[in-house]
Motif scaffolding. Structure first.
Motif, PDB file in Angstrom:
ATOM      1  N   VAL A 105     -26.165  -0.917  16.749  1.00  0.00           N
ATOM      2  CA  VAL A 105     -26.404  -1.698  15.531  1.00  0.00           C
ATOM      3  C   VAL A 105     -26.119  -3.161  15.841  1.00  0.00           C
ATOM      4  O   VAL A 105     -25.012  -3.487  16.265  1.00  0.00           O
ATOM      5  CB  VAL A 105     -25.504  -1.220  14.373  1.00  0.00           C
ATOM      6  CG1 VAL A 105     -25.737  -2.100  13.145  1.00  0.00           C
ATOM      7  CG2 VAL A 105     -25.777   0.242  14.044  1.00  0.00           C
ATOM      8  N   PRO A 106     -27.099  -4.059  15.674  1.00  0.00           N
ATOM      9  CA  PRO A 106     -26.852  -5.466  16.007  1.00  0.00           C
ATOM     10  C   PRO A 106     -25.892  -6.128  15.037  1.00  0.00           C
ATOM     11  O   PRO A 106     -25.843  -5.780  13.846  1.00  0.00           O
ATOM     12  CB  PRO A 106     -28.251  -6.094  15.920  1.00  0.00           C
ATOM     13  CG  PRO A 106     -29.003  -5.209  14.990  1.00  0.00           C
ATOM     14  CD  PRO A 106     -28.466  -3.823  15.205  1.00  0.00           C
ATOM     15  N   GLY A 107     -25.165  -7.120  15.573  1.00  0.00           N
ATOM     16  CA  GLY A 107     -24.302  -7.933  14.725  1.00  0.00           C
ATOM     17  C   GLY A 107     -22.990  -7.251  14.361  1.00  0.00           C
ATOM     18  O   GLY A 107     -22.668  -6.159  14.835  1.00  0.00           O
ATOM     19  N   ARG A 108     -22.233  -7.938  13.525  1.00  0.00           N
ATOM     20  CA  ARG A 108     -20.961  -7.422  13.021  1.00  0.00           C
ATOM     21  C   ARG A 108     -20.903  -7.605  11.517  1.00  0.00           C
ATOM     22  O   ARG A 108     -21.523  -8.521  10.983  1.00  0.00           O
ATOM     23  CB  ARG A 108     -19.780  -8.190  13.655  1.00  0.00           C
ATOM     24  CG  ARG A 108     -19.578  -7.936  15.140  1.00  0.00           C
ATOM     25  CD  ARG A 108     -18.437  -8.766  15.701  1.00  0.00           C
ATOM     26  NE  ARG A 108     -18.220  -8.520  17.125  1.00  0.00           N
ATOM     27  CZ  ARG A 108     -17.349  -7.649  17.601  1.00  0.00           C
ATOM     28  NH1 ARG A 108     -16.601  -6.927  16.764  1.00  0.00           N
ATOM     29  NH2 ARG A 108     -17.207  -7.476  18.896  1.00  0.00           N
ATOM     30  N   ARG A 109     -20.138  -6.751  10.849  1.00  0.00           N
ATOM     31  CA  ARG A 109     -19.912  -6.926   9.420  1.00  0.00           C
ATOM     32  C   ARG A 109     -18.535  -6.414   9.062  1.00  0.00           C
ATOM     33  O   ARG A 109     -17.857  -5.776   9.860  1.00  0.00           O
ATOM     34  CB  ARG A 109     -21.000  -6.237   8.595  1.00  0.00           C
ATOM     35  CG  ARG A 109     -21.151  -4.757   8.793  1.00  0.00           C
ATOM     36  CD  ARG A 109     -21.955  -4.129   7.674  1.00  0.00           C
ATOM     37  NE  ARG A 109     -21.202  -4.113   6.410  1.00  0.00           N
ATOM     38  CZ  ARG A 109     -21.632  -3.538   5.313  1.00  0.00           C
ATOM     39  NH1 ARG A 109     -22.828  -2.950   5.290  1.00  0.00           N
ATOM     40  NH2 ARG A 109     -20.906  -3.549   4.221  1.00  0.00           N
ATOM     41  N   ASP A 110     -18.141  -6.726   7.833  1.00  0.00           N
ATOM     42  CA  ASP A 110     -16.819  -6.359   7.344  1.00  0.00           C
ATOM     43  C   ASP A 110     -16.910  -5.129   6.447  1.00  0.00           C
ATOM     44  O   ASP A 110     -17.911  -4.930   5.741  1.00  0.00           O
ATOM     45  CB  ASP A 110     -16.206  -7.509   6.546  1.00  0.00           C
ATOM     46  CG  ASP A 110     -16.086  -8.791   7.342  1.00  0.00           C
ATOM     47  OD1 ASP A 110     -16.007  -9.859   6.706  1.00  0.00           O
ATOM     48  OD2 ASP A 110     -16.083  -8.732   8.591  1.00  0.00           O
ATOM     49  N   TYR A 111     -15.818  -4.340   6.455  1.00  0.00           N
ATOM     50  CA  TYR A 111     -15.756  -3.154   5.606  1.00  0.00           C
ATOM     51  C   TYR A 111     -14.390  -3.084   4.922  1.00  0.00           C
ATOM     52  O   TYR A 111     -13.359  -3.368   5.552  1.00  0.00           O
ATOM     53  CB  TYR A 111     -15.957  -1.874   6.436  1.00  0.00           C
ATOM     54  CG  TYR A 111     -17.324  -1.759   7.060  1.00  0.00           C
ATOM     55  CD1 TYR A 111     -17.583  -2.318   8.310  1.00  0.00           C
ATOM     56  CD2 TYR A 111     -18.366  -1.116   6.403  1.00  0.00           C
ATOM     57  CE1 TYR A 111     -18.839  -2.224   8.886  1.00  0.00           C
ATOM     58  CE2 TYR A 111     -19.619  -1.016   6.977  1.00  0.00           C
ATOM     59  CZ  TYR A 111     -19.842  -1.582   8.216  1.00  0.00           C
ATOM     60  OH  TYR A 111     -21.101  -1.492   8.774  1.00  0.00           O
ATOM     61  N   TRP A 112     -14.407  -2.666   3.661  1.00  0.00           N
ATOM     62  CA  TRP A 112     -13.193  -2.526   2.861  1.00  0.00           C
ATOM     63  C   TRP A 112     -12.909  -1.063   2.575  1.00  0.00           C
ATOM     64  O   TRP A 112     -13.828  -0.258   2.397  1.00  0.00           O
ATOM     65  CB  TRP A 112     -13.343  -3.246   1.520  1.00  0.00           C
ATOM     66  CG  TRP A 112     -13.333  -4.728   1.593  1.00  0.00           C
ATOM     67  CD1 TRP A 112     -14.402  -5.547   1.793  1.00  0.00           C
ATOM     68  CD2 TRP A 112     -12.201  -5.595   1.433  1.00  0.00           C
ATOM     69  NE1 TRP A 112     -14.007  -6.857   1.762  1.00  0.00           N
ATOM     70  CE2 TRP A 112     -12.662  -6.923   1.532  1.00  0.00           C
ATOM     71  CE3 TRP A 112     -10.840  -5.381   1.199  1.00  0.00           C
ATOM     72  CZ2 TRP A 112     -11.816  -8.024   1.428  1.00  0.00           C
ATOM     73  CZ3 TRP A 112      -9.999  -6.476   1.091  1.00  0.00           C
ATOM     74  CH2 TRP A 112     -10.482  -7.773   1.206  1.00  0.00           C
ATOM     75  N   GLY A 113     -11.606  -0.758   2.455  1.00  0.00           N
ATOM     76  CA  GLY A 113     -11.214   0.542   1.963  1.00  0.00           C
ATOM     77  C   GLY A 113     -11.147   0.536   0.441  1.00  0.00           C
ATOM     78  O   GLY A 113     -11.349  -0.505  -0.201  1.00  0.00           O
ATOM     79  N   GLN A 114     -10.838   1.698  -0.119  1.00  0.00           N
ATOM     80  CA  GLN A 114     -10.792   1.843  -1.576  1.00  0.00           C
ATOM     81  C   GLN A 114      -9.449   1.434  -2.169  1.00  0.00           C
ATOM     82  O   GLN A 114      -9.351   1.261  -3.393  1.00  0.00           O
ATOM     83  CB  GLN A 114     -11.100   3.292  -1.962  1.00  0.00           C
ATOM     84  CG  GLN A 114     -12.541   3.695  -1.673  1.00  0.00           C
ATOM     85  CD  GLN A 114     -13.511   2.855  -2.458  1.00  0.00           C
ATOM     86  OE1 GLN A 114     -13.447   2.744  -3.672  1.00  0.00           O
ATOM     87  NE2 GLN A 114     -14.448   2.217  -1.745  1.00  0.00           N
ATOM     88  N   GLY A 115      -8.446   1.292  -1.340  1.00  0.00           N
ATOM     89  CA  GLY A 115      -7.144   0.851  -1.826  1.00  0.00           C
ATOM     90  C   GLY A 115      -6.162   1.989  -2.038  1.00  0.00           C
ATOM     91  O   GLY A 115      -6.561   3.134  -2.288  1.00  0.00           O
ATOM     92  N   THR A 116      -4.883   1.649  -1.955  1.00  0.00           N
ATOM     93  CA  THR A 116      -3.810   2.609  -2.222  1.00  0.00           C
ATOM     94  C   THR A 116      -2.743   1.909  -3.062  1.00  0.00           C
ATOM     95  O   THR A 116      -2.385   0.761  -2.796  1.00  0.00           O
ATOM     96  CB  THR A 116      -3.228   3.173  -0.909  1.00  0.00           C
ATOM     97  OG1 THR A 116      -2.269   4.191  -1.211  1.00  0.00           O
ATOM     98  CG2 THR A 116      -2.558   2.097  -0.056  1.00  0.00           C
ATOM     99  N   GLN A 117      -2.268   2.600  -4.080  1.00  0.00           N
ATOM    100  CA  GLN A 117      -1.316   1.995  -5.022  1.00  0.00           C
ATOM    101  C   GLN A 117       0.093   2.024  -4.452  1.00  0.00           C
ATOM    102  O   GLN A 117       0.562   3.072  -3.979  1.00  0.00           O
ATOM    103  CB  GLN A 117      -1.336   2.746  -6.352  1.00  0.00           C
ATOM    104  CG  GLN A 117      -0.326   2.249  -7.367  1.00  0.00           C
ATOM    105  CD  GLN A 117      -0.672   0.887  -7.925  1.00  0.00           C
ATOM    106  OE1 GLN A 117      -1.818   0.623  -8.287  1.00  0.00           O
ATOM    107  NE2 GLN A 117       0.326   0.001  -7.998  1.00  0.00           N
ATOM    108  N   VAL A 118       0.760   0.891  -4.525  1.00  0.00           N
ATOM    109  CA  VAL A 118       2.187   0.789  -4.195  1.00  0.00           C
ATOM    110  C   VAL A 118       2.910   0.306  -5.432  1.00  0.00           C
ATOM    111  O   VAL A 118       2.580  -0.747  -5.984  1.00  0.00           O
ATOM    112  CB  VAL A 118       2.424  -0.181  -3.019  1.00  0.00           C
ATOM    113  CG1 VAL A 118       3.923  -0.434  -2.827  1.00  0.00           C
ATOM    114  CG2 VAL A 118       1.807   0.365  -1.738  1.00  0.00           C
ATOM    115  N   THR A 119       3.887   1.072  -5.880  1.00  0.00           N
ATOM    116  CA  THR A 119       4.673   0.714  -7.058  1.00  0.00           C
ATOM    117  C   THR A 119       6.142   0.682  -6.672  1.00  0.00           C
ATOM    118  O   THR A 119       6.674   1.658  -6.149  1.00  0.00           O
ATOM    119  CB  THR A 119       4.455   1.725  -8.193  1.00  0.00           C
ATOM    120  OG1 THR A 119       3.065   1.785  -8.514  1.00  0.00           O
ATOM    121  CG2 THR A 119       5.251   1.327  -9.429  1.00  0.00           C
ATOM    122  N   VAL A 120       6.758  -0.467  -6.923  1.00  0.00           N
ATOM    123  CA  VAL A 120       8.181  -0.643  -6.624  1.00  0.00           C
ATOM    124  C   VAL A 120       8.907  -0.770  -7.951  1.00  0.00           C
ATOM    125  O   VAL A 120       8.767  -1.766  -8.661  1.00  0.00           O
ATOM    126  CB  VAL A 120       8.418  -1.883  -5.749  1.00  0.00           C
ATOM    127  CG1 VAL A 120       9.902  -1.968  -5.363  1.00  0.00           C
ATOM    128  CG2 VAL A 120       7.533  -1.851  -4.512  1.00  0.00           C
TER     129      VAL A 120
END
Length: 122
Positions: A105-120
């Protein structure tokens, strides 16, 4: 397709510790940098920590000395060790794979995750 999956969030008391993990998968050849962001309710998403493929790191001032980012390039995995947690660290934590190169696959791109909750909280 590339997938980025975070894990390790949860509820912890002030002063406690958590370790977040993030794994990227999907015919990946290399990743320039892997980063952790967080977003608290009503606030903008902010960069928490970043690590390059060579191991260079940078941190937000608010987490320096408490958080440590590390990376396993062979596994395309990044970790965030969070110590001495404070209520103000409460947020959804997102992982970003920055500059991902994929086989055939030519080039590069960015990818995000869906997130994880941290509660303090006590």
């Amino acid at each position: 397709q590339v997938q980025v999956v975070e894990s390790g969030g949860g509820l912890v008391q002030p002063g406690g510790s958590l370790r977040l993990s993030c794994a990227a998968s999907g015919s990946i050849s290399s990743i320039n940098a892997m980063e952790w962001y967080r977003q608290a309710p009503g606030k903008q998403r902010e960069l928490v920590a970043a690590i390059t493929s060579g191991g260079s790191t940078n941190y937000a001032d608010s987490v320096k000395g408490r958080f440590t980012i590390s990376r396993d390039n062979a596994k395309n995995t990044v970790y965030l060790q969070m110590n001495s947690l404070k209520p103000e660290d409460t947020a959804v934590y997102y992982c970003k794979a920055d500059g991902v190169a994929r086989a055939f696959v030519p080039g590069r791109r960015d990818y995000w995750g869906q997130g994880t909750q941290v509660t303090v909280s006590s």
